[in-house]
Design an enzyme around this catalytic site. Structure first.
Site, PDB file in Angstrom:
ATOM      1  N   ARG A  81       0.838  -1.189  -0.366  1.00  0.00           N
ATOM      2  CA  ARG A  81       0.350   0.473   0.132  1.00  0.00           C
ATOM      3  C   ARG A  81       0.653   1.134  -0.160  1.00  0.00           C
ATOM      4  O   ARG A  81       0.449   2.009  -0.822  1.00  0.00           O
ATOM      5  CB  ARG A  81      -0.864   0.427   0.913  1.00  0.00           C
ATOM      6  CG  ARG A  81      -1.854   1.365   1.322  1.00  0.00           C
ATOM      7  CD  ARG A  81      -2.721   0.953   2.466  1.00  0.00           C
ATOM      8  NE  ARG A  81      -3.621   2.562   1.995  1.00  0.00           N
ATOM      9  CZ  ARG A  81      -3.715   2.859   3.924  1.00  0.00           C
ATOM     10  NH1 ARG A  81      -3.096   2.478   4.965  1.00  0.00           N
ATOM     11  NH2 ARG A  81      -4.482   3.744   3.550  1.00  0.00           N
ATOM     12  N   HIS A  85       0.235   4.103  -2.491  1.00  0.00           N
ATOM     13  CA  HIS A  85      -0.218   5.678  -2.211  1.00  0.00           C
ATOM     14  C   HIS A  85       1.529   6.701  -2.933  1.00  0.00           C
ATOM     15  O   HIS A  85       1.518   7.422  -3.149  1.00  0.00           O
ATOM     16  CB  HIS A  85      -0.058   5.425  -0.925  1.00  0.00           C
ATOM     17  CG  HIS A  85      -0.943   5.273  -0.391  1.00  0.00           C
ATOM     18  ND1 HIS A  85      -2.003   6.257   1.239  1.00  0.00           N
ATOM     19  CD2 HIS A  85      -2.037   4.545  -0.795  1.00  0.00           C
ATOM     20  CE1 HIS A  85      -3.147   5.714   0.804  1.00  0.00           C
ATOM     21  NE2 HIS A  85      -3.435   4.199  -0.276  1.00  0.00           N
ATOM     22  N   ASP A  86       2.111   6.079  -3.090  1.00  0.00           N
ATOM     23  CA  ASP A  86       3.594   7.080  -3.143  1.00  0.00           C
ATOM     24  C   ASP A  86       3.832   6.981  -4.942  1.00  0.00           C
ATOM     25  O   ASP A  86       3.719   8.513  -5.398  1.00  0.00           O
ATOM     26  CB  ASP A  86       4.995   5.929  -2.682  1.00  0.00           C
ATOM     27  CG  ASP A  86       6.500   7.119  -3.652  1.00  0.00           C
ATOM     28  OD1 ASP A  86       6.791   8.258  -3.187  1.00  0.00           O
ATOM     29  OD2 ASP A  86       6.907   6.333  -3.907  1.00  0.00           O
ATOM     30  N   GLY A  91       4.534  10.735  -8.656  1.00  0.00           N
ATOM     31  CA  GLY A  91       4.954   9.310  -9.391  1.00  0.00           C
ATOM     32  C   GLY A  91       5.929   8.742  -8.170  1.00  0.00           C
ATOM     33  O   GLY A  91       5.724   9.253  -6.887  1.00  0.00           O
ATOM     34  N   ASP A  93       8.152   8.201  -6.028  1.00  0.00           N
ATOM     35  CA  ASP A  93       9.782   9.684  -6.187  1.00  0.00           C
ATOM     36  C   ASP A  93       9.830   9.119  -4.151  1.00  0.00           C
ATOM     37  O   ASP A  93      10.720   9.472  -4.135  1.00  0.00           O
ATOM     38  CB  ASP A  93       9.162  10.325  -6.395  1.00  0.00           C
ATOM     39  CG  ASP A  93       7.952  11.539  -5.645  1.00  0.00           C
ATOM     40  OD1 ASP A  93       7.465  10.817  -5.078  1.00  0.00           O
ATOM     41  OD2 ASP A  93       8.533  12.902  -5.561  1.00  0.00           O
ATOM     42  N   SER A  95       8.256  10.457  -1.745  1.00  0.00           N
ATOM     43  CA  SER A  95       7.314  11.976  -1.373  1.00  0.00           C
ATOM     44  C   SER A  95       6.679  11.181  -0.199  1.00  0.00           C
ATOM     45  O   SER A  95       6.750  11.533   1.279  1.00  0.00           O
ATOM     46  CB  SER A  95       6.415  12.668  -1.992  1.00  0.00           C
ATOM     47  OG  SER A  95       6.428  11.768  -3.526  1.00  0.00           O
ATOM     48  N   ASN A 113      -3.512   8.728   4.765  1.00  0.00           N
ATOM     49  CA  ASN A 113      -1.653   7.781   4.984  1.00  0.00           C
ATOM     50  C   ASN A 113      -1.791   7.655   6.397  1.00  0.00           C
ATOM     51  O   ASN A 113      -0.674   7.359   6.661  1.00  0.00           O
ATOM     52  CB  ASN A 113      -1.048   8.820   4.167  1.00  0.00           C
ATOM     53  CG  ASN A 113      -0.339   8.434   2.472  1.00  0.00           C
ATOM     54  OD1 ASN A 113      -1.335   7.058   2.132  1.00  0.00           O
ATOM     55  ND2 ASN A 113       0.003   9.716   2.317  1.00  0.00           N
ATOM     56  N   HIS A 211      -6.429  -5.708  -2.330  1.00  0.00           N
ATOM     57  CA  HIS A 211      -6.624  -5.924  -0.979  1.00  0.00           C
ATOM     58  C   HIS A 211      -7.316  -7.206  -0.371  1.00  0.00           C
ATOM     59  O   HIS A 211      -7.786  -7.350   0.143  1.00  0.00           O
ATOM     60  CB  HIS A 211      -8.493  -5.497  -1.240  1.00  0.00           C
ATOM     61  CG  HIS A 211      -8.688  -3.720  -1.483  1.00  0.00           C
ATOM     62  ND1 HIS A 211      -9.444  -2.851  -1.207  1.00  0.00           N
ATOM     63  CD2 HIS A 211      -7.348  -2.549  -1.046  1.00  0.00           C
ATOM     64  CE1 HIS A 211      -9.094  -1.561  -1.454  1.00  0.00           C
ATOM     65  NE2 HIS A 211      -7.423  -1.491  -1.635  1.00  0.00           N
ATOM     66  N   ASP A 270      -3.701 -13.447  -2.923  1.00  0.00           N
ATOM     67  CA  ASP A 270      -4.326 -15.308  -2.990  1.00  0.00           C
ATOM     68  C   ASP A 270      -5.187 -14.154  -4.210  1.00  0.00           C
ATOM     69  O   ASP A 270      -5.751 -13.012  -4.559  1.00  0.00           O
ATOM     70  CB  ASP A 270      -5.306 -16.068  -2.550  1.00  0.00           C
ATOM     71  CG  ASP A 270      -6.409 -15.586  -1.616  1.00  0.00           C
ATOM     72  OD1 ASP A 270      -6.663 -14.577  -2.060  1.00  0.00           O
ATOM     73  OD2 ASP A 270      -6.327 -16.506  -0.540  1.00  0.00           O
TER      74      ASP A 270
END
Length: 343
Positions: A81, A85-86, A91, A93, A95, A113, A211, A270
């Site tokens: 995740r 999220h990054d 992009g 990077d 961050s 986050n 998920h 799976d």
């Protein structure tokens, strides 16, 4: 959903639809060819980027991830995740790894986050790499490799990660709040989120399959259970029996309890996620939304009916595309000495 429940013609139509969708996503196929041949991407990433400058980097990362996952397999989900999220904000990077300062609220402190965990994993690995190869391996590359390795270590597919990313110097909580796909999103909102990053509808439904591992917090689904339309009702798209089961775990006002996103196998990567969604038991509204579009519904139905016949392959291909989003290379960005701080 058993395969027997699909009539032969229906099943053939589904397969044909997915094949056409694959052709429409020829970019994914081209990426796969480039991975196999080791060609440098248009973004400047390449296989074995650290082969000369830090030859043990990828092995060190793999071995350290293995140590963390052996101790706590539940880390695989948040590490995957975190990479997602990054990449969705500025992009891939790194961050998302930066700390807030007195003058800036960073991505990791944005509401979406605040439930991320595993930053210690990245920091520990970065420290070990810095001892061997100071100032060489970026935090963004470490995050991409950690996500791949952690998924593979809990039963998921592996994929080739081309490296050479640089770390960004900017991290904005407001950008994260605006750009990250919401668990409350409709299918149209999700399609817009993914299209903005150059990702297709197929990437959307495939990456949602992540998920299959991890947990969700009760406070995120509270309205879905207790006040969906503001009248004290339950989301009608949620299977009533499952809603009743969730209510036994998630009481009104509960801010601490968590529930499995894929009941029965939350620690195993799976294909059960698609069976769960097909049965209207997706935990988030964004999961349920996959049934509201012809393309995403067809993919969900096919994977549920065939025990994930193409899911592992598709997930790897979509993760390659995700890892290419907005990367900084060459003279762009920097190689952080510490992942939480700009140099």
């Amino acid at each position: 959903m058993a395969i027997q429940k699909l009539l032969p013609l229906q099943f053939f139509q589904l397969v044909l639809f997915l094949l056409l969708l694959d052709l429409a996503n020829s970019q994914v196929l081209q990426v796969g060819v480039q991975v196999g041949l080791g060609i440098t991407t248009s973004q400047g990433l390449q296989l074995g980027f650290y082969g000369q400058t830090c030859p043990n980097a990828e092995k060190t990362i793999h071995d350290m991830v293995q140590q963390f996952i052996d101790k706590d397999p539940t880390l695989a989900a948040p590490l995957l995740r975190m990479h997602f999220h990054d990449c969705f904000v500025r992009g891939c990077d790194g961050s998302v790894l930066l700390n807030s300062t007195n003058t800036n609220q960073a991505e990791k402190d944005a509401v979406p986050n605040q439930t991320l965990r595993g930053f210690n994993v990245i920091d520990t690995i970065k420290s070990a790499i810095e001892k061997d190869c100071p100032g060489v391996v970026s935090c963004a590359d470490i995050l991409a490799l950690v996500a791949r390795d952690s998924v593979a270590m809990v039963g998921g597919p592996s994929w080739v990660v081309r490296t050479g990313r640089k770390d960004g110097r900017i991290s904005s909580a407001s950008e994260a709040s605006a750009q990250l796909p919401s668990p409350f999103a409709s299918i149209n909102q999700l399609k817009q989120n993914f299209a903005a990053k150059g990702l297709s509808v197929k990437d959307l439904v495939v990456l949602s399959g992540g998920h299959t591992i991890g947990i969700g917090h009760c406070f995120v689904i509270a309205n879905r259970l207790y006040n969906f339309s503001g009248r004290g009702d339950t989301d009608p798209s949620l299977d009533p029996a499952y809603a009743a089961q969730l209510k036994t775990k998630c009481k009104p006002g509960d801010t601490t309890t968590v529930v499995d996103m894929d009941p029965g196998s939350p620690k195993l990567f799976d294909d059960d996620y698609y069976t769960v969604v097909a049965r209207r038991r997706g935990l988030f509204q964004s999961d349920a939304a996959l049934l509201n579009d012809i393309q995403t519904r067809a993919y969900v139905t096919l994977q549920a009916a065939t025990n994930g016949v193409t899911f592992a392959r598709d997930f790897g291909a979509s993760m390659v595309k995700l890892g290419n989003v907005g990367v900084l290379t060459g003279s762009q960005g920097e190689i952080r000495k510490q992942c939480a701080l700009v140099n």
